[in-house]
Scaffold this active site. Sequence first.
Site, PDB file in Angstrom:
ATOM      1  N   HIS A 130      27.108 -61.018  13.890  1.00 46.22           N
ATOM      2  CA  HIS A 130      26.256 -60.295  12.938  1.00 46.22           C
ATOM      3  C   HIS A 130      26.046 -58.855  13.403  1.00 46.22           C
ATOM      4  O   HIS A 130      26.148 -57.907  12.608  1.00 46.22           O
ATOM      5  CB  HIS A 130      24.916 -61.024  12.811  1.00 46.22           C
ATOM      6  N   GLU A 131      25.756 -58.681  14.683  1.00 51.83           N
ATOM      7  CA  GLU A 131      25.537 -57.326  15.196  1.00 51.83           C
ATOM      8  C   GLU A 131      26.815 -56.493  15.150  1.00 51.83           C
ATOM      9  O   GLU A 131      26.778 -55.298  14.848  1.00 51.83           O
ATOM     10  CB  GLU A 131      24.981 -57.394  16.624  1.00 51.83           C
ATOM     11  N   HIS A 134      27.310 -55.106  11.772  1.00 54.84           N
ATOM     12  CA  HIS A 134      26.562 -53.861  11.579  1.00 54.84           C
ATOM     13  C   HIS A 134      27.361 -52.668  12.117  1.00 54.84           C
ATOM     14  O   HIS A 134      27.387 -51.600  11.500  1.00 54.84           O
ATOM     15  CB  HIS A 134      25.216 -53.931  12.304  1.00 54.84           C
ATOM     16  N   GLU A 201      21.322 -56.292   5.728  1.00 56.12           N
ATOM     17  CA  GLU A 201      21.240 -57.543   6.484  1.00 56.12           C
ATOM     18  C   GLU A 201      22.079 -58.629   5.823  1.00 56.12           C
ATOM     19  O   GLU A 201      22.759 -59.400   6.507  1.00 56.12           O
ATOM     20  CB  GLU A 201      19.782 -57.990   6.608  1.00 56.12           C
TER      21      GLU A 201
END
Length: 310
Positions: A130-131, A134, A201
Amino acid sequence: MSGLKTMMLLSAMTALFMALGYTLGGGAGALIALLVAAGMNLFTFWNADKIVLSMHDAREVDAGSAPEFYGLVRDLAQRAGLPMPRVYLIDQPHPNAFATGRDPAHAAVAATTGLLSMLTRDEVAGVMAHELAHVRNRDTLIMTMVATIAGAIAMLANFGLFFRGGSNDNGHGNLVAGLLAVIVAPFAAMIVQMAISRTREYAADAGGAQISGNPHALASALAKISGKAATIPNPVAQRNPAAAQLYIVPSHVSELFSTHPATEKRIAALHEMGGGMAIPTASAPRASALSPVATPRRNRSSALDPLRRD
């Protein structure tokens, strides 16, 4: 379009900062606010990662000091087609993670020891994927810059309790200026934060599921850490609430005022991505989505023990 939206959001934050400066100091206050905002934007652009990492007292690790965690991030970065980011650990029981840096070539990812001690290897992979999403989506710069400017706006708004519209002696004008400084400006800054964070998100969740190959593991991780993140103190977020938008889950759970979508909605979206398959049992040792064989754990409390306990 993403770059245009980023510029528009930063312009809105700068204009808001100037308006607040004007209410407190007239034309001179607006000019000072513009110069301060420009300086903050420039400084944050070149030092986004240093600002956030220093704020959290993060320590950099490598293949020697944290082999499992570092190796997991390296494998995920390769799958995402990204340069290897710098990897950091934060010695804090609060379970969370974030990414920072002005672009993929200058990115860093960090996780707390509380998060690593709580999750299985698959779940940690989902969180770090997930990071990295980003990073790949180039969200990290704007998130750090908005956190910095929003924090400055909140700080400047506090002066509205003591200053009322510069040289304006009219009581009604003073009251309006005070209300703008104390209520409207911080609320508008929060709205901009939500406009940035909530859509990004969802995109990072989708990207993280694609990178790790296991949306259910990310959903399971979100379910585990969301409750704990709301109850275990986070000193950084307490000092600077604007920093909460950097984390994978917010420190305070509120659908209206959170910088993130409701965790339940994110989990539901991930389950839908997974095609309705059951979530893997969190306590069962499983191979990572990136490795056919699970790393031996030798009675460790976590699949990725940052302290390498035996």
